[in-house]
Write an enzyme that holds these catalytic residues in place. Structure first.
Site, PDB file in Angstrom:
ATOM      1  N   HIS A   1      52.105 -63.997  81.374  1.00  0.00           N
ATOM      2  CA  HIS A   1      52.965 -65.171  81.194  1.00  0.00           C
ATOM      3  C   HIS A   1      52.165 -66.450  81.459  1.00  0.00           C
ATOM      4  O   HIS A   1      52.101 -67.349  80.614  1.00  0.00           O
ATOM      5  CB  HIS A   1      54.159 -65.079  82.149  1.00  0.00           C
ATOM      6  CG  HIS A   1      55.122 -66.205  82.029  1.00  0.00           C
ATOM      7  ND1 HIS A   1      56.291 -66.116  81.309  1.00  0.00           N
ATOM      8  CD2 HIS A   1      55.098 -67.479  82.524  1.00  0.00           C
ATOM      9  CE1 HIS A   1      56.933 -67.276  81.359  1.00  0.00           C
ATOM     10  NE2 HIS A   1      56.234 -68.115  82.106  1.00  0.00           N
ATOM     11  N   GLU A   2      51.535 -66.504  82.634  1.00  0.00           N
ATOM     12  CA  GLU A   2      50.762 -67.700  82.970  1.00  0.00           C
ATOM     13  C   GLU A   2      49.556 -67.822  82.029  1.00  0.00           C
ATOM     14  O   GLU A   2      49.151 -68.930  81.675  1.00  0.00           O
ATOM     15  CB  GLU A   2      50.328 -67.679  84.436  1.00  0.00           C
ATOM     16  CG  GLU A   2      51.487 -67.600  85.448  1.00  0.00           C
ATOM     17  CD  GLU A   2      52.563 -68.660  85.244  1.00  0.00           C
ATOM     18  OE1 GLU A   2      52.246 -69.775  84.795  1.00  0.00           O
ATOM     19  OE2 GLU A   2      53.749 -68.355  85.529  1.00  0.00           O
TER      20      GLU A   2
ATOM     21  N   HIS B   1      50.629 -69.712  79.042  1.00  0.00           N
ATOM     22  CA  HIS B   1      50.652 -71.156  79.331  1.00  0.00           C
ATOM     23  C   HIS B   1      49.227 -71.709  79.305  1.00  0.00           C
ATOM     24  O   HIS B   1      48.966 -72.793  78.783  1.00  0.00           O
ATOM     25  CB  HIS B   1      51.246 -71.408  80.722  1.00  0.00           C
ATOM     26  CG  HIS B   1      52.741 -71.317  80.788  1.00  0.00           C
ATOM     27  ND1 HIS B   1      53.570 -72.038  79.975  1.00  0.00           N
ATOM     28  CD2 HIS B   1      53.573 -70.604  81.602  1.00  0.00           C
ATOM     29  CE1 HIS B   1      54.851 -71.783  80.281  1.00  0.00           C
ATOM     30  NE2 HIS B   1      54.875 -70.910  81.265  1.00  0.00           N
TER      31      HIS B   1
ATOM     32  N   GLU C   1      56.884 -72.928  77.189  1.00  0.00           N
ATOM     33  CA  GLU C   1      57.431 -71.616  77.545  1.00  0.00           C
ATOM     34  C   GLU C   1      57.348 -70.651  76.364  1.00  0.00           C
ATOM     35  O   GLU C   1      57.204 -69.442  76.549  1.00  0.00           O
ATOM     36  CB  GLU C   1      58.878 -71.780  78.034  1.00  0.00           C
ATOM     37  CG  GLU C   1      59.461 -70.574  78.749  1.00  0.00           C
ATOM     38  CD  GLU C   1      58.817 -70.258  80.100  1.00  0.00           C
ATOM     39  OE1 GLU C   1      57.961 -71.037  80.575  1.00  0.00           O
ATOM     40  OE2 GLU C   1      59.167 -69.207  80.671  1.00  0.00           O
TER      41      GLU C   1
END
Ligand code: ZN
Length: 501
Positions: free
Chosen positions: A264-265, A268, A294
């Site tokens: 997830h990170e 980003h 997101e």
């Protein structure tokens, strides 16, 4: 003359960006390495630095430069014109709030945060109620200063999702709520449920760490321009395109929570590492919106990281890191385990099928608060009613109900919808990618992520802030934000997994 003014503006914006990034570095250290006793001094340093940055940016000199360049708009090349436009937009928003109001808001935020920590610990909404009432009031005043069309909520949403309005997202969210609630019910009643008894085995944290680094490198995260550390709440922060850092947290009893956090990170971070070199040290090197940001994390975490082709590639790799725990466990079993659907009370633990429901109930409540349709005292009842309606769960206490999130205590209203929009954008973008890159899943199955990354780089990352969120989705997918692609994505994945018809 124009070149001279442009040079001065670039230098001024560059210094502002430097101040902001220095503050971000202090904040990163606070979350990752700082000893507990450093908190008080760090709080002061961060406040000083952000105050300096704000005063520097909103000084009349910035406004004069922008005004002079706007008057010469016709002689600017497209990039310079865009820079002036985006900086003028930021300047206009940053100068609308009177300083006394900004101070009042900041003081209430800091009080509200401390009260919220205690109220959540003791699971008692009544302690937090007066603070929340003031936060709502301050946000209403902020909306008046900022200006808006339609509902005052739009003025708040604009800070996080420029160009998107409550009137646009409300009907989309209504469809999602109805369809997702129905899907969750069918899944809850399904006779076929994935079981993963092997998850109860031991998961070495060292091996989890090494595997997550391997995955980050494989998807294209540049370790020479970033690093991963541990923190209580995973986050991504950037001090430059060449220094974009991620954090994750590991659980000894669950190898996927840390890994999915890294992915997830990592999503980003790929976005932040992908801004165009010509935009460095200017406000154009930034995310379009929180929703678009997101969408990039959800693309890598969910669309890729929870796909079967991904696990066909990585089940054998992961077995090298966990030879005992993954003995006899194959791709299909891992795929089923990382896509388990289980309605829960806590947003941050929610799966893909239930996550948006948590967001929609928050959106409905905060919009009603801002519009004066809901009294602050009635928040717990409204919350618990919606949790029962959307998720079929009883909320046993405020800590697991309306006190669970930090956002309102920080004064942030209008932020929550960006999480759900990120899910929708990701699915919408993925449909377009599959039209243009029909071999995408073969690439993923072979562990080749460059085709996907290069597509995202060209269409999204390198554009920086040249579009608003609504414009970017229209530009990239040819359509406005919609619920269809996400609902199709869920149906395609979960119908076979749970044997639904
Ligand atoms: Zn995120």
């Amino acid at each position: 003359m124009t070149e001279d003014l442009l040079g001065q503006l670039r230098e001024r914006l560059g210094e502002y960006v430097d101040l902001r990034h220095a503050g971000a570095l202090l904040h990163w250290d606070q979350e990752v390495f700082m000893p507990p006793k450093g908190a008080e001094a760090r709080g002061r340093q961060l406040a000083t630095l952000s105050g300096l940055a704000h005063r520097f940016f909103t000084a009349p000199e910035t406004g004069d430069l922008l005004k002079a360049l706007e008057d010469r708009r016709d002689s600017l090349d497209p990039d310079a014109a865009k820079l002036v436009e985006v900086a003028s937009y930021d300047y206009d928003r940053a100068t609308r709030l009177p300083e006394a109001f900004v101070r009042e808001f900041a003081e209430e935020q800091s009080k509200a945060y401390h009260v919220w920590v205690k109220a959540r610990k003791e699971s008692d909404f009544r302690q937090f109620e007066p603070n929340l009432a003031r936060i709502v009031e301050l946000n209403r005043r902020k909306a008046d200063y900022m200006g808006y069309e339609g509902t005052p909520y739009n003025a708040l949403l604009e800070d996080y999702e420029r160009g998107v309005t409550a009137e646009t997202i409300a009907p989309i969210f209504e469809t999602l709520a109805r369809e997702q609630r129905d899907l969750v019910q069918r899944i809850t009643n399904a006779s076929q449920r994935p079981r993963a008894p092997w998850l109860k085995r031991d998961w070495s944290e060292d091996a989890q760490w090494a595997f997550s680094i391997r995955i980050l490198e494989d998807i294209g995260y540049d370790m020479e321009a970033g690093r991963q550390d541990r923190s209580v709440h995973p986050f991504t922060t950037a001090f430059d395109v060449n220094d974009v850092r991620v954090t994750t947290r590991l659980a000894k009893d669950d190898p996927f929570s840390g890994l999915m956090g890294s992915l997830h990170e990592g999503g980003h971070a790929l976005y932040e590492q992908g801004y165009s070199a010509k935009d460095w040290r200017t406000p154009l090197a930034g995310p379009v919106s929180l929703g678009i940001h997101e969408s990039q994390s959800r693309m890598w975490e969910n669309c890729v990281g929870r796909s079967l082709p991904f696990w066909e590639r990585y089940a054998p790799v992961m077995r090298e890191y966990f030879p005992e725990a993954l003995e006899g466990v194959g791709a299909e079993q891992i795929y089923a385990a990382v896509n388990t659907v289980e309605p829960s009370l806590i947003r941050v633990e929610a799966d893909e099928c239930t996550y948006n429901l948590h967001i929609i109930l928050r959106f409905e409540i905060e919009r009603a608060l801002i519009e004066g349709e809901l009294a602050v005292a009635d928040v717990p009842a409204a919350w618990n009613g919606k949790v029962s309606d959307f998720l079929g769960l009883e909320t046993p206490d405020d800590a697991r109900g309306c006190l669970q999130d930090i956002h309102w205590s920080h004064g942030a209203m209008g932020y929550f919808p960006t999480y759900a929009l990120g899910n929708l954008y990701a699915a919408q973008i993925l449909e377009r990618i599959l039209e243009e890159l029909p071999g995408l899943w073969d690439h993923v199955r072979a562990g080749e992520f460059q085709p996907l990354l290069q597509w995202l780089r060209a269409r999204i990352h390198q554009q920086g802030r040249r579009y608003t969120a609504a414009e970017m989705i229209a530009e990239v997918t040819g359509k406005p934000p919609e619920s269809g692609p996400f609902l199709r994505y869920l149906a395609e994945k979960y119908t076979p997994l749970y044997g639904l018809r």
